[in-house]
Design a protein around this motif. Sequence first.
Motif, mmCIF file in Angstrom:
data_model
loop_
_atom_site.group_PDB
_atom_site.id
_atom_site.type_symbol
_atom_site.label_atom_id
_atom_site.label_comp_id
_atom_site.label_asym_id
_atom_site.label_seq_id
_atom_site.Cartn_x
_atom_site.Cartn_y
_atom_site.Cartn_z
ATOM 1 N N ILE A 1 11.920 -6.389 0.176
ATOM 2 C CA ILE A 1 11.353 -6.800 1.462
ATOM 3 C C ILE A 1 10.737 -5.596 2.170
ATOM 4 C CG2 ILE A 1 11.948 -7.630 3.776
ATOM 5 C CD1 ILE A 1 14.110 -9.396 2.360
ATOM 6 N N ILE A 2 11.465 -4.489 2.194
ATOM 7 C CA ILE A 2 10.958 -3.281 2.848
ATOM 8 C C ILE A 2 9.698 -2.788 2.145
ATOM 9 C CG2 ILE A 2 11.467 -0.846 3.315
ATOM 10 C CD1 ILE A 2 14.401 -1.717 3.778
ATOM 11 N N LYS A 3 9.728 -2.716 0.820
ATOM 12 C CA LYS A 3 8.559 -2.233 0.063
ATOM 13 C C LYS A 3 7.344 -3.119 0.271
ATOM 14 C CE LYS A 3 11.127 -1.449 -3.832
ATOM 15 N NZ LYS A 3 11.351 -1.190 -5.258
ATOM 16 N N ASN A 4 7.530 -4.436 0.239
ATOM 17 C CA ASN A 4 6.406 -5.359 0.417
ATOM 18 C C ASN A 4 5.769 -5.207 1.792
ATOM 19 O OD1 ASN A 4 6.615 -6.424 -2.162
ATOM 20 N ND2 ASN A 4 7.869 -8.146 -1.528
ATOM 21 N N GLY B 1 1.057 -2.606 4.851
ATOM 22 C CA GLY B 1 0.674 -1.811 6.005
ATOM 23 C C GLY B 1 1.477 -2.114 7.251
ATOM 24 N N ASP B 2 2.527 -2.925 7.120
ATOM 25 C CA ASP B 2 3.368 -3.280 8.262
ATOM 26 C C ASP B 2 4.506 -2.275 8.412
ATOM 27 O OD1 ASP B 2 1.851 -5.594 8.627
ATOM 28 O OD2 ASP B 2 3.134 -6.745 7.270
ATOM 29 N N ASP B 3 4.893 -2.008 9.651
ATOM 30 C CA ASP B 3 6.028 -1.136 9.920
ATOM 31 C C ASP B 3 7.326 -1.920 9.722
ATOM 32 O OD1 ASP B 3 4.190 0.797 10.608
ATOM 33 O OD2 ASP B 3 4.440 0.520 12.768
ATOM 34 N N VAL B 4 8.403 -1.196 9.453
ATOM 35 C CA VAL B 4 9.724 -1.806 9.296
ATOM 36 C C VAL B 4 10.651 -1.155 10.318
ATOM 37 C CG1 VAL B 4 11.685 -2.158 7.747
ATOM 38 C CG2 VAL B 4 9.354 -2.240 6.839
ATOM 39 N N PHE C 1 10.308 2.748 9.809
ATOM 40 C CA PHE C 1 9.434 3.220 8.746
ATOM 41 C C PHE C 1 8.010 2.825 9.136
ATOM 42 C CE2 PHE C 1 13.508 2.515 6.680
ATOM 43 C CZ PHE C 1 13.660 3.651 5.919
ATOM 44 N N CYS C 2 7.108 3.790 9.192
ATOM 45 C CA CYS C 2 5.727 3.536 9.606
ATOM 46 C C CYS C 2 4.775 3.919 8.490
ATOM 47 C CB CYS C 2 5.365 4.362 10.838
ATOM 48 S SG CYS C 2 6.370 4.028 12.269
ATOM 49 N N VAL C 3 3.707 3.132 8.358
ATOM 50 C CA VAL C 3 2.641 3.459 7.423
ATOM 51 C C VAL C 3 1.538 4.144 8.224
ATOM 52 C CG1 VAL C 3 0.950 2.543 5.800
ATOM 53 C CG2 VAL C 3 3.199 1.483 5.967
ATOM 54 N N LYS C 4 1.204 5.374 7.841
ATOM 55 C CA LYS C 4 0.173 6.148 8.527
ATOM 56 C C LYS C 4 -0.991 6.380 7.568
ATOM 57 C CE LYS C 4 2.804 7.468 12.123
ATOM 58 N NZ LYS C 4 2.577 7.251 13.477
ATOM 59 N N LEU D 1 -8.741 16.339 -1.031
ATOM 60 C CA LEU D 1 -7.636 15.385 -1.107
ATOM 61 C C LEU D 1 -8.144 14.047 -0.614
ATOM 62 C CD1 LEU D 1 -4.846 17.649 0.390
ATOM 63 C CD2 LEU D 1 -5.225 17.104 -2.003
ATOM 64 N N ARG D 2 -7.928 13.008 -1.383
ATOM 65 C CA ARG D 2 -8.467 11.690 -1.065
ATOM 66 C C ARG D 2 -7.778 11.067 0.148
ATOM 67 N NH1 ARG D 2 -4.903 7.873 -2.849
ATOM 68 N NH2 ARG D 2 -3.378 8.559 -4.375
ATOM 69 N N GLN D 3 -8.430 10.085 0.721
ATOM 70 C CA GLN D 3 -7.841 9.306 1.810
ATOM 71 C C GLN D 3 -6.658 8.538 1.236
ATOM 72 O OE1 GLN D 3 -10.705 6.876 3.819
ATOM 73 N NE2 GLN D 3 -9.158 5.493 4.604
ATOM 74 N N ARG D 4 -5.583 8.439 2.016
ATOM 75 C CA ARG D 4 -4.392 7.766 1.507
ATOM 76 C C ARG D 4 -3.532 7.284 2.661
ATOM 77 N NH1 ARG D 4 -0.585 12.792 0.293
ATOM 78 N NH2 ARG D 4 -1.527 14.152 1.812
ATOM 79 N N ARG D 5 -2.514 6.496 2.304
ATOM 80 C CA ARG D 5 -1.522 6.050 3.277
ATOM 81 C C ARG D 5 -0.191 6.680 2.896
ATOM 82 N NH1 ARG D 5 -1.768 -0.338 3.712
ATOM 83 N NH2 ARG D 5 -1.219 -0.115 1.537
ATOM 84 N N VAL D 6 0.571 7.082 3.902
ATOM 85 C CA VAL D 6 1.887 7.671 3.667
ATOM 86 C C VAL D 6 2.912 6.949 4.531
ATOM 87 C CG1 VAL D 6 0.995 9.949 3.033
ATOM 88 C CG2 VAL D 6 1.541 9.459 5.418
ATOM 89 N N VAL D 7 4.155 6.989 4.103
ATOM 90 C CA VAL D 7 5.237 6.380 4.859
ATOM 91 C C VAL D 7 5.979 7.486 5.596
ATOM 92 C CG1 VAL D 7 7.393 5.077 4.719
ATOM 93 C CG2 VAL D 7 5.489 4.501 3.212
ATOM 94 N N THR D 8 6.187 7.286 6.890
ATOM 95 C CA THR D 8 6.972 8.218 7.688
ATOM 96 C C THR D 8 8.196 7.478 8.217
ATOM 97 O OG1 THR D 8 5.760 7.708 9.724
ATOM 98 C CG2 THR D 8 4.936 9.533 8.371
ATOM 99 N N PHE D 9 9.197 8.240 8.617
ATOM 100 C CA PHE D 9 10.407 7.646 9.164
ATOM 101 C C PHE D 9 10.747 8.340 10.470
ATOM 102 C CE2 PHE D 9 15.046 7.668 9.739
ATOM 103 C CZ PHE D 9 15.272 6.303 9.795
#
Length: 94
Positions: free
Chosen positions: A32-35, A40-43, A51-54, A72-80
């Motif tokens: 559930i968290i991974k999905n 692109g949704d925060d948990v 957990f935020c997607v930036k 470095l390519r454009q990307r999304r990262v997870v922050t906490f």
Amino acid sequence: MALTKNDIVARVHELGFTKKKSVDIIESLLMIIKNNLENGDDVLISGFGKFCVKKKSQRRGRNPATGSDLILRQRRVVTFKCSGKLRDKINKNA
């Protein structure tokens, strides 16, 4: 020492669930968290943290081994970000 997924399963098992049910519970929670993060949704878990997607823009970087420049390519990262309650518990004995 780090807490592993097997350690979490073992602690859920201690609550009275079967080993298989404990694995299923943890796997379902993580799925559930991974999905949500993949979409692109925060948990937000109250009392624990968020957990935020930036989005990170494309940028210039450098290979530390060779010193050569690269892009470095454009990307999304997870922050906490931990909740205030968790932060207080962590710093209580500091």
